[in-house]
Design an enzyme around this catalytic site. Structure first.
Site, short mmCIF file in Angstrom:
data_model
loop_
_atom_site.label_atom_id
_atom_site.label_comp_id
_atom_site.label_asym_id
_atom_site.label_seq_id
_atom_site.Cartn_x
_atom_site.Cartn_y
_atom_site.Cartn_z
N ASN A 27 0.87 -1.18 0.00
CA ASN A 27 0.00 0.00 0.00
C ASN A 27 0.90 1.22 0.00
OD1 ASN A 27 -1.77 2.06 0.45
ND2 ASN A 27 -2.48 1.35 2.46
N TRP A 28 1.02 1.83 -1.17
CA TRP A 28 1.96 2.96 -1.29
C TRP A 28 1.38 4.24 -0.69
CZ3 TRP A 28 4.07 2.45 -7.05
CH2 TRP A 28 4.76 1.24 -7.16
N LYS A 29 0.12 4.23 -0.33
CA LYS A 29 -0.55 5.41 0.24
C LYS A 29 -0.32 6.64 -0.66
CE LYS A 29 -0.33 3.22 4.73
NZ LYS A 29 -0.26 3.32 6.17
N HIS B 213 -9.66 1.18 4.75
CA HIS B 213 -8.40 1.36 5.49
C HIS B 213 -8.64 2.29 6.67
CE1 HIS B 213 -4.29 2.50 6.44
NE2 HIS B 213 -3.92 1.42 5.78
N GLU C 203 -7.05 4.68 7.78
CA GLU C 203 -6.84 6.11 7.48
C GLU C 203 -8.08 6.70 6.82
OE1 GLU C 203 -3.15 5.51 5.41
OE2 GLU C 203 -2.21 4.98 7.31
N GLU D 146 -5.34 -4.86 10.50
CA GLU D 146 -4.33 -3.82 10.72
C GLU D 146 -4.64 -3.10 12.02
OE1 GLU D 146 -2.47 -2.63 6.66
OE2 GLU D 146 -4.07 -1.24 7.14
N GLY E 101 2.45 2.48 10.83
CA GLY E 101 3.40 3.57 10.68
C GLY E 101 4.08 3.97 11.98
N SER F 103 3.43 -2.01 10.35
CA SER F 103 4.89 -2.09 10.55
C SER F 103 5.48 -3.46 10.24
CB SER F 103 5.25 -1.66 11.99
OG SER F 103 4.84 -0.32 12.21
N GLY G 10 2.88 -1.04 4.32
CA GLY G 10 2.93 0.39 4.03
C GLY G 10 4.36 0.82 3.78
N GLY G 11 5.00 1.38 4.80
CA GLY G 11 6.33 1.96 4.68
C GLY G 11 7.33 1.08 3.94
P1 13P Z 1 2.98 0.48 7.73
O1 13P Z 1 3.51 -0.80 7.14
O2 13P Z 1 3.70 1.69 7.27
O3 13P Z 1 2.83 0.40 9.21
O4 13P Z 1 1.49 0.65 7.15
C1 13P Z 1 0.60 -0.40 7.22
C2 13P Z 1 -0.60 -0.06 6.44
O5 13P Z 1 -1.37 0.82 6.79
C3 13P Z 1 -0.84 -0.81 5.20
O6 13P Z 1 -2.11 -0.58 4.71
#
Ligand code: 13P
Length: 259
Positions: A13-15, A99, A101, A171, A177, A217, A238-239
């Site tokens: 997930n590149w956000k 998600h 977010e 999640e 994050g 994470s 994510g990251g």
């Molecule tokens: P991180 O891997 O940066 O914690 O993000 C997880 C995430 O929200 C994937 O959708």
């Protein structure tokens, strides 16, 4: 039932990161590193603006494409929105829905997530339904009730034959994050609870075919142990998905377990 009836899925997930050119570069690296193996499903979910460029890069490889959101309606006067059909047209196979977010910053409700999920399935997109508790909810003992509501709410009206096209991502909000990962035991507890919920809503066979990803994470260092858990069938990253080598190492961990 063995977990290996389910194929691991590692999704990036590149956000809201990377423009189209940067996205294409990252996708090229990812495809070069993991695009030839077929044991593990790999998908990248760039921003809408990068989908076309990334689609061209991953075409013909084992890296598939997903979007991060979509609108529930097929078309119409919804300024700024994108439909399931538009995503299919750009060769998306997956779409991340609900998600945390989006739930937090855009106030998406379970009912809205559910409407999108039903539209996605009708449009031949595989939804990745995200669920997870906040730290406050975990500490107050409400965790499993929150997960139950999000899973039941998100899946309302999904028939048993369509269930296997749904991917669920657990999640925990406090792990996203933050560098704080759920321990493999903590994650497995919730994943098992989700599968039990699915068994109750459908049946054991249908529940056994649903992939439940862990997100929060996840990185090369913790992926092997998380992915080895009985009910963890992949990761939503994510990251670490923004670095080709880290993402490929997580895919590598899944390949090793699946071999
Ligand atoms: P991180 O891997 O940066 O914690 O993000 C997880 C995430 O929200 C994937 O959708």
């Amino acid at each position: 039932m063995s977990k290996y009836i389910r194929k691991y899925l590692i999704a990036g997930n590149w956000k809201m990161n990377l423009n189209a050119a940067e996205g294409a570069d990252l996708a090229k690296e990812v495809a070069g590193l993991v695009g030839h193996q077929t044991l593990v499903g790999v998908t990248v979910c760039p921003a809408f603006t990068s989908l076309e460029a990334v689609a061209k890069v991953v075409e013909g490889t084992n890296v598939s494409l997903g979007a991060q959101n979509m609108h529930a309606k097929a078309s119409g006067a919804y300024t700024g929105e994108v439909s399931a059909e538009m995503l299919r047209h750009l060769f998306c196979s997956f779409v991340i829905l609900g998600h945390s977010e989006r739930r937090e910053y855009f106030k998406e409700t379970d009912a809205e997530v559910n409407e999108k999920l039903l539209t996605a399935l009708d449009g031949n997109l595989k939804p990745i339904l995200c669920v997870g508790e906040t730290l406050e909810q975990r500490e107050s003992g409400a965790m499993l009730e929150v997960i139950k509501q999000q899973v039941e709410g998100g899946l309302a009206g999904v028939s048993k034959d369509k269930l296997e096209n749904v991917v669920i991502a657990y999640e925990p909000v406090w792990a996203i994050g933050t560098g704080k990962t759920a321990t493999p035991e903590m994650a497995q507890e919730v994943h098992a609870a989700i599968r039990k919920l699915l068994t109750g809503l459908y049946d054991e066979g249908a529940a056994a075919r649903v992939r439940i990803l862990y997100g929060g994470s996840m990185k090369p260092e913790n992926a092997p142990e998380l992915l080895a858990q009985t009910d963890i069938d992949g990761g939503l990253i994510g990251g670490a998905s923004l670095k080709a080598s880290a993402f490929a190492d997580i895919v590598g961990a899944a390949v090793k377990l699946a071999s």
